[in-house]
Motif scaffolding. Structure first.
Motif, short mmCIF file in Angstrom:
data_model
loop_
_atom_site.label_atom_id
_atom_site.label_comp_id
_atom_site.label_asym_id
_atom_site.label_seq_id
_atom_site.Cartn_x
_atom_site.Cartn_y
_atom_site.Cartn_z
N ILE A 199 0.76 -1.17 0.08
CA ILE A 199 -0.21 0.15 -0.16
C ILE A 199 0.43 1.11 -0.69
O ILE A 199 0.54 2.54 -0.70
CB ILE A 199 -0.84 0.09 1.18
N ALA A 200 2.07 1.52 0.90
CA ALA A 200 2.56 2.07 0.89
C ALA A 200 3.17 2.67 -0.40
O ALA A 200 3.29 3.49 -1.01
CB ALA A 200 3.81 2.36 2.24
N ALA A 201 3.82 1.84 -1.22
CA ALA A 201 4.47 1.69 -2.41
C ALA A 201 3.76 2.00 -3.72
O ALA A 201 3.76 2.97 -4.33
CB ALA A 201 4.88 0.57 -2.52
N THR A 202 2.32 1.78 -3.39
CA THR A 202 0.98 2.66 -4.39
C THR A 202 1.32 4.11 -4.22
O THR A 202 1.07 4.42 -5.05
CB THR A 202 0.10 1.32 -3.93
N PHE A 203 0.78 4.05 -2.94
CA PHE A 203 0.76 5.36 -2.25
C PHE A 203 2.29 6.28 -3.23
O PHE A 203 1.78 7.31 -3.65
CB PHE A 203 0.21 5.79 -1.54
N LEU A 204 3.45 6.23 -2.30
CA LEU A 204 4.48 6.89 -3.57
C LEU A 204 4.19 6.76 -4.99
O LEU A 204 4.70 8.23 -5.36
CB LEU A 204 5.78 5.76 -2.99
N LEU A 205 4.24 5.92 -5.70
CA LEU A 205 4.13 5.79 -7.35
C LEU A 205 3.33 7.18 -7.69
O LEU A 205 3.15 7.94 -8.16
CB LEU A 205 4.25 4.42 -7.12
N ALA A 206 1.91 6.62 -6.68
CA ALA A 206 0.72 7.18 -7.01
C ALA A 206 0.94 9.13 -6.81
O ALA A 206 0.53 10.01 -8.05
CB ALA A 206 -0.49 7.13 -6.73
N GLY A 207 1.96 9.65 -6.04
CA GLY A 207 1.92 10.24 -4.97
C GLY A 207 2.87 11.33 -5.89
O GLY A 207 2.89 12.31 -6.45
N PHE A 208 4.27 10.42 -7.24
CA PHE A 208 5.13 10.76 -7.84
C PHE A 208 4.14 11.44 -9.26
O PHE A 208 4.90 12.37 -9.54
CB PHE A 208 6.15 9.76 -8.39
N VAL A 209 3.04 10.54 -9.75
CA VAL A 209 2.83 10.83 -10.93
C VAL A 209 2.05 12.51 -10.78
O VAL A 209 2.12 12.44 -11.68
CB VAL A 209 2.30 9.51 -11.32
#
Length: 252
Positions: free
Chosen positions: A15-25
């Motif tokens: 979940i944390a990795a998902t939000f990190l990627l989504a936040g970057f985009v």
């Protein structure tokens, strides 16, 4: 009622990795947080649960995006008819996301994003005549609200409409933040009424904010270093990639 979120360390890292990627985009092109997060998290949880988990990250990141733009009052005075339509459409479509079983709404949303991304990459420029904003804005908002209620994703048709207004890159990012903030608030009210979003889920959503903000800060730093032409390329390529992902997920 949805089941409580597991505290398994592997799931929490995912979940944390998902939000990190989504936040970057989102930091780079101004959108993509709910699209990526709902799409990826849908592998491990129901769409309504993923949408509820996004409540705090969506509110804070879009508030940040809105506050850092060049002219909030001017943007708000221009976009309020569309924003009112978003609220009305989201409430009219309340509960649709919990009824989604076969992914058809996600498929059509993804396909529309793919087509729009391809049009943009071909350098076709859509423009909304100034005289049409008064009646077209509310219709776009209404359709966006219904799509939000059905999928938890806020992009269509609001994003093409905003891009067709001829805003510069910083104005566009601010306008997107305003549109998404209103969509998030309207959707959150619906999720609260449905019992999907409660104090426990809000706390979990607050924890998801940390990686989302870290990713968004990194993406925003990159956006500040690129030209308007490069931003446009990233914007439409991002839409194409997001749409392709949603189509693959809905048909996979």
């Amino acid at each position: 009622m949805l089941q409580p979120l597991s505290t398994d360390p592997t799931l929490l890292l995912f979940i944390a990795a998902t939000f990190l990627l989504a936040g970057f985009v989102k930091g780079v092109i101004g959108l993509g947080l709910p699209t990526i997060a709902v799409g990826v998290l849908g592998v491990v949880m129901a769409p309504a649960q993923a949408a509820a988990l996004l409540a705090v990250p969506n509110l804070v990141t879009n508030g940040w995006q809105l506050a850092t733009g060049p002219g909030l009052r001017r943007i708000l005075s221009r976009l309020w008819p569309m924003l009112a339509g978003i609220v009305a459409g989201t409430w009219l479509g309340a509960g649709l996301i919990e009824q989604q079983k076969n992914g058809s709404a996600t498929f059509w949303l993804g396909l529309a994003l793919v087509l729009y991304g391809l049009v943009g990459l071909k350098a076709a420029k859509l423009r909304v005549p100034a005289g049409a904003e008064g009646w077209l804005g509310p219709l776009v908002g209404l359709a966006t609200g219904v799509a939000t209620a059905a999928t938890g994703v806020f992009v269509l048709p609001a994003v093409p409409y905003l891009q067709a207004l001829g805003l510069d890159k910083d104005e566009l990012v601010q306008a997107l933040g305003l549109s998404f903030l209103v969509s998030t608030l309207a959707l959150s009210v619906g999720l609260l009424e449905a019992g999907v979003l409660d104090a426990r889920v809000a706390l979990q959503s607050g924890l998801a904010l940390l990686p989302a903000l870290a990713g968004m800060a990194a993406g925003a730093a990159l956006r500040a270093r690129i030209s308007a032409a490069s931003f446009r390329l990233c914007f439409f390529a991002g839409l194409l990639a997001l749409g392709g992902y949603l189509v693959l997920r809905a048909t996979g």
